[in-house]
Design a protein around this motif. Structure first.
Motif, PDB file in Angstrom:
ATOM      1  N   MET A 169       0.857  -1.182   0.000  1.00 57.87           N
ATOM      2  CA  MET A 169       0.000   0.000   0.000  1.00 57.87           C
ATOM      3  C   MET A 169       0.897   1.237   0.000  1.00 57.87           C
ATOM      4  O   MET A 169       1.938   1.241   0.638  1.00 57.87           O
ATOM      5  N   ASP A 170       0.451   2.259  -0.696  1.00 62.13           N
ATOM      6  CA  ASP A 170       1.164   3.539  -0.720  1.00 62.13           C
ATOM      7  C   ASP A 170       0.163   4.667  -0.542  1.00 62.13           C
ATOM      8  O   ASP A 170      -0.971   4.583  -1.013  1.00 62.13           O
ATOM      9  N   ARG A 171       0.620   5.709   0.113  1.00 65.48           N
ATOM     10  CA  ARG A 171      -0.171   6.931   0.273  1.00 65.48           C
ATOM     11  C   ARG A 171      -1.585   6.662   0.796  1.00 65.48           C
ATOM     12  O   ARG A 171      -2.547   7.272   0.339  1.00 65.48           O
ATOM     13  N   VAL A 172      -1.726   5.745   1.740  1.00 66.94           N
ATOM     14  CA  VAL A 172      -3.033   5.439   2.319  1.00 66.94           C
ATOM     15  C   VAL A 172      -3.327   6.441   3.423  1.00 66.94           C
ATOM     16  O   VAL A 172      -2.490   6.705   4.287  1.00 66.94           O
ATOM     17  N   ARG A 173      -4.514   7.008   3.372  1.00 68.53           N
ATOM     18  CA  ARG A 173      -4.951   7.985   4.371  1.00 68.53           C
ATOM     19  C   ARG A 173      -6.337   7.604   4.868  1.00 68.53           C
ATOM     20  O   ARG A 173      -7.223   7.285   4.065  1.00 68.53           O
ATOM     21  N   TYR A 174      -6.505   7.656   6.170  1.00 72.89           N
ATOM     22  CA  TYR A 174      -7.793   7.396   6.797  1.00 72.89           C
ATOM     23  C   TYR A 174      -8.350   8.746   7.224  1.00 72.89           C
ATOM     24  O   TYR A 174      -7.755   9.441   8.033  1.00 72.89           O
ATOM     25  N   ARG A 175      -9.485   9.133   6.665  1.00 73.55           N
ATOM     26  CA  ARG A 175     -10.027  10.476   6.852  1.00 73.55           C
ATOM     27  C   ARG A 175     -11.064  10.591   7.954  1.00 73.55           C
ATOM     28  O   ARG A 175     -11.132  11.598   8.637  1.00 73.55           O
ATOM     29  N   ARG A 176     -11.916   9.582   8.095  1.00 77.29           N
ATOM     30  CA  ARG A 176     -13.009   9.624   9.068  1.00 77.29           C
ATOM     31  C   ARG A 176     -13.286   8.215   9.573  1.00 77.29           C
ATOM     32  O   ARG A 176     -13.069   7.245   8.847  1.00 77.29           O
ATOM     33  N   PRO A 177     -13.812   8.093  10.783  1.00 82.55           N
ATOM     34  CA  PRO A 177     -14.166   6.761  11.276  1.00 82.55           C
ATOM     35  C   PRO A 177     -15.418   6.226  10.574  1.00 82.55           C
ATOM     36  O   PRO A 177     -16.273   6.987  10.121  1.00 82.55           O
ATOM     37  N   VAL A 178     -15.505   4.909  10.481  1.00 83.18           N
ATOM     38  CA  VAL A 178     -16.668   4.225   9.914  1.00 83.18           C
ATOM     39  C   VAL A 178     -17.328   3.459  11.059  1.00 83.18           C
ATOM     40  O   VAL A 178     -16.657   2.722  11.783  1.00 83.18           O
ATOM     41  N   SER A 179     -18.633   3.647  11.207  1.00 80.79           N
ATOM     42  CA  SER A 179     -19.371   3.053  12.327  1.00 80.79           C
ATOM     43  C   SER A 179     -20.442   2.095  11.837  1.00 80.79           C
ATOM     44  O   SER A 179     -20.795   2.085  10.655  1.00 80.79           O
ATOM     45  N   ALA A 180     -21.001   1.329  12.763  1.00 83.14           N
ATOM     46  CA  ALA A 180     -22.100   0.423  12.456  1.00 83.14           C
ATOM     47  C   ALA A 180     -23.252   1.214  11.847  1.00 83.14           C
ATOM     48  O   ALA A 180     -23.551   2.325  12.266  1.00 83.14           O
ATOM     49  N   GLY A 181     -23.860   0.632  10.825  1.00 86.28           N
ATOM     50  CA  GLY A 181     -24.955   1.289  10.132  1.00 86.28           C
ATOM     51  C   GLY A 181     -24.520   2.049   8.893  1.00 86.28           C
ATOM     52  O   GLY A 181     -25.355   2.418   8.065  1.00 86.28           O
ATOM     53  N   ASP A 182     -23.215   2.276   8.753  1.00 86.09           N
ATOM     54  CA  ASP A 182     -22.712   2.982   7.572  1.00 86.09           C
ATOM     55  C   ASP A 182     -22.697   2.054   6.360  1.00 86.09           C
ATOM     56  O   ASP A 182     -22.482   0.847   6.479  1.00 86.09           O
ATOM     57  N   THR A 183     -22.920   2.628   5.191  1.00 84.70           N
ATOM     58  CA  THR A 183     -22.749   1.926   3.932  1.00 84.70           C
ATOM     59  C   THR A 183     -21.530   2.538   3.263  1.00 84.70           C
ATOM     60  O   THR A 183     -21.510   3.732   2.974  1.00 84.70           O
ATOM     61  N   VAL A 184     -20.514   1.726   3.064  1.00 85.36           N
ATOM     62  CA  VAL A 184     -19.257   2.187   2.483  1.00 85.36           C
ATOM     63  C   VAL A 184     -19.254   1.865   0.993  1.00 85.36           C
ATOM     64  O   VAL A 184     -19.440   0.710   0.603  1.00 85.36           O
ATOM     65  N   MET A 185     -19.057   2.888   0.174  1.00 81.95           N
ATOM     66  CA  MET A 185     -18.924   2.706  -1.268  1.00 81.95           C
ATOM     67  C   MET A 185     -17.435   2.547  -1.562  1.00 81.95           C
ATOM     68  O   MET A 185     -16.628   3.401  -1.181  1.00 81.95           O
TER      69      MET A 185
END
Length: 176
Positions: free
Chosen positions: A120-136
């Motif tokens: 992996m390169d240049r990976v950034r985590y911007r916001r937390p993902v919680s239960a109930g979220d739908t991730v595209m």
């Protein structure tokens, strides 16, 4: 190849159906959207580590759009700020990689291969993902050369980027 109705393209707002070839059943053709059982025919992953729930769009050698529905009963949740459970960043990264793997393994010449996550390169985590979220989960091909390649992955919740980065992969030899 886009499936068309008897009177031309599908109605506005309805996604076109595209043929996708299965890895495990070479003669079988899958239709978008790919549901979980279709994805199992392409990826070797199984519960609890199959992280892609649906594939909505796919353009061969270009891009893919998948869905990860985040449920409160997933065993890998960790306590986040204020004790609120959040999806670990490593699981989110793996979900992006799995969506990209579907894109690569659906090609007829890759049907009998395994795909290996190399880096992996240049990976950034911007916001937390919680239960109930739908991730595209969107994957875009950056480079394909022989058995190596790289994909740019972007994960979004409600249109906001939660994770992004570039992943490198290698294809293994076809099974005997």
């Amino acid at each position: 190849m886009v499936a068309r109705g008897p009177d031309g393209p599908p109605p506005l707002g309805q996604a076109p159906t595209r043929a996708v070839h299965s890895a495990s059943v070479p003669a079988e053709t899958l239709r978008l959207p790919l549901e979980i059982e279709d994805i199992k025919k392409v990826l070797p992953h199984r519960y609890p580590f199959l992280l892609v729930d649906r594939i909505l769009e796919m353009e061969e050698d270009r891009r893919i759009l998948g869905v990860k529905n985040v449920s409160s009963d997933e065993r890998y949740f960790i306590a986040g700020p204020g004790g609120k459970p959040v999806l670990p960043a490593s699981i989110l990264t793996e979900a992006m990689a799995q969506a990209g793997a579907v894109l690569i393994l659906c090609k007829p010449e890759n049907r009998s291969r395994l795909i290996y996550f190399m880096g992996m390169d240049r990976v950034r985590y911007r916001r937390p993902v919680s239960a109930g979220d739908t991730v595209m989960l969107e994957g875009t091909v950056v480079r394909l050369r022989g058995r190596m390649g790289s994909l740019r992955g972007v994960a979004r919740v409600d249109g906001r980027v939660v994770c992004e980065g570039q992943m490198t992969f290698a294809l293994g030899d076809p099974a005997p």
